[in-house]
Scaffold this motif. Structure first.
Motif, mmCIF file in Angstrom:
data_model
loop_
_atom_site.group_PDB
_atom_site.id
_atom_site.type_symbol
_atom_site.label_atom_id
_atom_site.label_comp_id
_atom_site.label_asym_id
_atom_site.label_seq_id
_atom_site.Cartn_x
_atom_site.Cartn_y
_atom_site.Cartn_z
ATOM 1 N N MET A 133 0.835 -1.205 0.000
ATOM 2 C CA MET A 133 0.000 0.000 0.000
ATOM 3 C C MET A 133 0.867 1.251 0.000
ATOM 4 O O MET A 133 0.571 2.229 -0.707
ATOM 5 C CB MET A 133 -0.927 0.004 1.211
ATOM 6 C CG MET A 133 -2.125 -0.915 1.102
ATOM 7 S SD MET A 133 -3.284 -0.711 2.494
ATOM 8 C CE MET A 133 -3.930 0.939 2.161
ATOM 9 N N LEU A 134 1.930 1.229 0.778
ATOM 10 C CA LEU A 134 2.831 2.382 0.824
ATOM 11 C C LEU A 134 3.505 2.591 -0.526
ATOM 12 O O LEU A 134 3.539 3.706 -1.058
ATOM 13 C CB LEU A 134 3.877 2.175 1.918
ATOM 14 C CG LEU A 134 4.973 3.242 2.015
ATOM 15 C CD1 LEU A 134 4.397 4.600 2.345
ATOM 16 C CD2 LEU A 134 6.017 2.835 3.056
ATOM 17 N N ARG A 135 4.041 1.529 -1.123
ATOM 18 C CA ARG A 135 4.755 1.654 -2.399
ATOM 19 C C ARG A 135 3.843 2.120 -3.522
ATOM 20 O O ARG A 135 4.268 2.872 -4.403
ATOM 21 C CB ARG A 135 5.400 0.316 -2.752
ATOM 22 C CG ARG A 135 6.638 0.000 -1.917
ATOM 23 C CD ARG A 135 7.198 -1.360 -2.232
ATOM 24 N NE ARG A 135 8.479 -1.583 -1.549
ATOM 25 C CZ ARG A 135 9.001 -2.780 -1.328
ATOM 26 N NH1 ARG A 135 8.375 -3.869 -1.745
ATOM 27 N NH2 ARG A 135 10.164 -2.899 -0.695
ATOM 28 N N MET A 136 2.588 1.684 -3.505
ATOM 29 C CA MET A 136 1.646 2.036 -4.570
ATOM 30 C C MET A 136 0.895 3.330 -4.295
ATOM 31 O O MET A 136 0.164 3.817 -5.144
ATOM 32 C CB MET A 136 0.633 0.896 -4.753
ATOM 33 C CG MET A 136 1.245 -0.435 -5.161
ATOM 34 S SD MET A 136 2.057 -0.375 -6.772
ATOM 35 C CE MET A 136 0.621 -0.209 -7.850
ATOM 36 N N GLY A 137 1.067 3.909 -3.111
ATOM 37 C CA GLY A 137 0.287 5.070 -2.712
ATOM 38 C C GLY A 137 0.799 6.379 -3.272
ATOM 39 O O GLY A 137 1.742 6.428 -4.075
ATOM 40 N N ARG A 177 -1.069 2.858 13.417
ATOM 41 C CA ARG A 177 -1.450 2.477 12.051
ATOM 42 C C ARG A 177 -1.565 3.732 11.175
ATOM 43 O O ARG A 177 -2.174 4.713 11.557
ATOM 44 C CB ARG A 177 -2.785 1.730 12.106
ATOM 45 C CG ARG A 177 -3.151 0.976 10.844
ATOM 46 C CD ARG A 177 -4.414 0.165 11.068
ATOM 47 N NE ARG A 177 -5.556 0.987 11.391
ATOM 48 C CZ ARG A 177 -6.110 1.054 12.599
ATOM 49 N NH1 ARG A 177 -5.627 0.345 13.613
ATOM 50 N NH2 ARG A 177 -7.140 1.845 12.818
ATOM 51 N N SER A 178 -0.967 3.673 9.986
ATOM 52 C CA SER A 178 -1.028 4.787 9.049
ATOM 53 C C SER A 178 -2.449 4.998 8.535
ATOM 54 O O SER A 178 -3.144 4.044 8.195
ATOM 55 C CB SER A 178 -0.095 4.525 7.869
ATOM 56 O OG SER A 178 -0.312 5.468 6.838
ATOM 57 N N LEU A 179 -2.842 6.251 8.468
ATOM 58 C CA LEU A 179 -4.166 6.591 7.939
ATOM 59 C C LEU A 179 -4.269 6.279 6.454
ATOM 60 O O LEU A 179 -5.337 5.906 5.960
ATOM 61 C CB LEU A 179 -4.445 8.077 8.188
ATOM 62 C CG LEU A 179 -5.807 8.620 7.767
ATOM 63 C CD1 LEU A 179 -6.923 7.962 8.583
ATOM 64 C CD2 LEU A 179 -5.852 10.140 7.943
ATOM 65 N N HIS A 180 -3.156 6.385 5.720
ATOM 66 C CA HIS A 180 -3.182 6.260 4.268
ATOM 67 C C HIS A 180 -2.588 4.953 3.738
ATOM 68 O O HIS A 180 -2.888 4.567 2.600
ATOM 69 C CB HIS A 180 -2.431 7.430 3.626
ATOM 70 C CG HIS A 180 -2.991 8.770 3.986
ATOM 71 N ND1 HIS A 180 -4.209 9.220 3.517
ATOM 72 C CD2 HIS A 180 -2.495 9.755 4.788
ATOM 73 C CE1 HIS A 180 -4.448 10.433 4.004
ATOM 74 N NE2 HIS A 180 -3.429 10.777 4.774
ATOM 75 N N ASN A 181 -1.772 4.300 4.529
ATOM 76 C CA ASN A 181 -1.015 3.159 4.011
ATOM 77 C C ASN A 181 -1.280 1.857 4.768
ATOM 78 O O ASN A 181 -0.445 0.952 4.753
ATOM 79 C CB ASN A 181 0.483 3.485 4.063
ATOM 80 C CG ASN A 181 0.818 4.719 3.260
ATOM 81 O OD1 ASN A 181 0.518 4.798 2.074
ATOM 82 N ND2 ASN A 181 1.424 5.697 3.921
ATOM 83 N N ASN A 182 -2.451 1.777 5.397
ATOM 84 C CA ASN A 182 -2.798 0.579 6.136
ATOM 85 C C ASN A 182 -4.308 0.558 6.355
ATOM 86 O O ASN A 182 -4.986 1.564 6.158
ATOM 87 C CB ASN A 182 -2.078 0.549 7.488
ATOM 88 C CG ASN A 182 -1.762 -0.861 7.957
ATOM 89 O OD1 ASN A 182 -2.289 -1.841 7.442
ATOM 90 N ND2 ASN A 182 -0.893 -0.959 8.953
ATOM 91 N N MET A 183 -4.812 -0.573 6.770
ATOM 92 C CA MET A 183 -6.202 -0.717 7.170
ATOM 93 C C MET A 183 -6.251 -1.587 8.418
ATOM 94 O O MET A 183 -5.436 -2.506 8.571
ATOM 95 C CB MET A 183 -7.034 -1.363 6.053
ATOM 96 C CG MET A 183 -7.141 -0.554 4.776
ATOM 97 S SD MET A 183 -8.192 -1.368 3.542
ATOM 98 C CE MET A 183 -7.185 -2.813 3.139
ATOM 99 N N LYS A 184 -7.203 -1.312 9.288
ATOM 100 C CA LYS A 184 -7.280 -2.058 10.540
ATOM 101 C C LYS A 184 -7.416 -3.558 10.289
ATOM 102 O O LYS A 184 -6.716 -4.373 10.911
ATOM 103 C CB LYS A 184 -8.458 -1.557 11.388
ATOM 104 C CG LYS A 184 -8.552 -2.202 12.758
ATOM 105 C CD LYS A 184 -9.771 -1.711 13.538
ATOM 106 C CE LYS A 184 -9.649 -0.257 13.917
ATOM 107 N NZ LYS A 184 -10.755 0.193 14.799
ATOM 108 N N SER A 185 -8.280 -3.931 9.366
ATOM 109 C CA SER A 185 -8.503 -5.353 9.099
ATOM 110 C C SER A 185 -7.269 -6.018 8.504
ATOM 111 O O SER A 185 -6.913 -7.149 8.855
ATOM 112 C CB SER A 185 -9.699 -5.538 8.164
ATOM 113 O OG SER A 185 -9.491 -4.847 6.941
ATOM 114 N N LEU A 186 -6.584 -5.301 7.600
ATOM 115 C CA LEU A 186 -5.385 -5.844 6.968
ATOM 116 C C LEU A 186 -4.265 -5.999 7.989
ATOM 117 O O LEU A 186 -3.559 -7.028 8.013
ATOM 118 C CB LEU A 186 -4.941 -4.935 5.824
ATOM 119 C CG LEU A 186 -3.649 -5.325 5.098
ATOM 120 C CD1 LEU A 186 -3.771 -6.703 4.468
ATOM 121 C CD2 LEU A 186 -3.309 -4.268 4.040
ATOM 122 N N CYS A 187 -4.087 -5.006 8.817
ATOM 123 C CA CYS A 187 -3.066 -5.049 9.859
ATOM 124 C C CYS A 187 -3.292 -6.251 10.776
ATOM 125 O O CYS A 187 -2.381 -7.044 11.025
ATOM 126 C CB CYS A 187 -3.119 -3.751 10.655
ATOM 127 S SG CYS A 187 -2.047 -3.705 12.098
#
Length: 270
Positions: free
Chosen positions: A179-183, A225-235
Motif C-alpha cells: 500500500m505504501l509503495r503504490m500510494g 497504524r497509518s491513515l493512508h497506508n494501512n487498514m485495521k482489518s489488513l493489519c
C-alpha cells in the motif's frame, strides 16, 4: 486518589499517524504517555473511560513529532499538577513548539534509565527514528510490565532484551508495504518511512512480537497504524496470520487487540 483493585490498568486513548495518547494507572498513580491530540480531544477521550486529567500526575513524552507532543504545553498550563518528563534532546526540539511550561513542571528523563512515579517504575529505552532523541517506555508495577514501542525503523537486540516477555504491548504496525509503495506519497517520504529511522510495517511488527513475547504476555495492542497506508482489518489479519503460521496461540495464549485514532480502548487490567 486510589483506583479499584490492585492492578496496572491501561487504555490506549488514541493510536495512529494522526495522534497518540496512552493512559496508565495503578492504585495510586495516573500517567499519560504522549499527548499527540488537541487538549480538548484528550479531555474527551479521558471522559469516555470515566477518568479526568485533574488526577493525572505525570506526562511522559517519547519525542517531539506533532502526533506525540501536540497538547503537551496546553495540558501543562491547564493542569499545573502534571509534571512533564522528556529527555534533553526532546525538550530542546519541542521547546519552541509547545509554548511556556512552568520550570517546576519540567523534568528530565534520560534514555536507558528508570524513574519512579509513586508505585510505578518506568524504564526508558532509545529507538531508531528520525527525531532528535526518541525513546519509549516500559511501565513496571508489582511484577507486571506494559511496553510501548512505536515510531521506530527497526528493533535492536538491546531493545528486544529490554522489552522481552512483557505482560502487554502496544507495538507499531504502521503500514502495509505494498500500500505504501503504490500510494500517493512522494518517493523521499516513502523512503523515509521504509528506512531504519522510519516505521515498522505490519510484517516487521509481527516479526518483533514473535521475538519478544513470552509466557507472561496476555495482551498485544496493534498501534500507530497509518491513515493512508494501512487498514485495521489488513493489519490485524497480517499479524495474526504470521503468528499463527509460526504456531503462536493467537486468541488462546494472548489477545491481539486493535487500536484507533478516534476512540479509546477499554480501561483494563493487564
Amino acid at each position: 486518589m486510589s483506583t479499584q483493585g490492585d492492578d496496572l490498568r491501561i487504555s490506549i486513548l488514541s493510536s495512529g499517524s494522526t495522534g497518540n495518547v496512552c493512559y496508565v494507572e495503578s492504585p495510586n498513580e495516573r500517567l499519560l504517555i504522549d499527548a499527540g491530540l488537541s487538549g480538548k480531544k484528550i479531555e474527551h477521550l479521558m471522559g469516555t473511560i470515566d477518568r479526568s486529567l485533574t488526577d493525572v500526575n505525570a506526562l511522559l513524552v517519547t519525542h517531539e513529532h506533532t502526533d506525540h507532543r501536540k497538547a503537551v504545553g496546553i495540558l501543562a498550563r491547564r493542569y499545573p499538577q502534571i509534571g512533564v518528563y522528556a529527555n534533553r534532546g526532546t525538550w530542546d526540539a519541542m521547546a519552541s513548539r509547545i509554548g511556556k511550561v512552568s520550570l517546576d513542571q519540567k523534568h528530565l528523563f534520560a534514555p536507558d534509565t528508570v524513574q519512579t512515579f509513586g508505585d510505578i517504575d518506568v524504564e526508558s529505552f532509545s529507538v531508531s527514528h528520525d527525531a532528535a532523541e526518541p525513546q519509549f517506555y516500559a511501565v513496571h508495577y508489582h511484577g507486571k510490565t506494559f511496553v510501548i514501542l512505536t515510531d521506530t525503523g527497526y528493533v535492536s537486540e538491546h531493545v528486544e532484551g529490554v522489552i522481552k516477555d512483557a505482560d502487554a504491548y502496544l507495538l507499531e504496525c504502521n503500514h502495509d508495504v505494498e500500500m505504501l509503495r503504490m500510494g500517493d506519497y512522494s518517493w523521499p517520504l516513502k523512503q523515509r518511512i521504509l528506512s531504519d529511522k522510519g516505521h515498522l510495517s505490519n510484517e516487521e511488527g509481527a516479526d518483533t512480537l514473535m521475538d519478544v513475547l513470552g509466557n507472561r504476555t496476555k495482551k498485544i495492542y496493534l498501534g500507530h497504524r497509518s491513515l493512508h497506508n494501512n487498514m485495521k482489518s489488513l493489519c490485524h489479519l497480517t499479524v495474526a496470520s504470521m503468528m499463527a503460521n509460526k504456531d503462536f496461540g493467537v486468541g488462546e495464549d494472548f489477545k491481539l487487540l486493535d487500536t484507533d485514532p478516534e476512540a479509546a480502548t477499554p480501561l483494563e487490567a493487564i
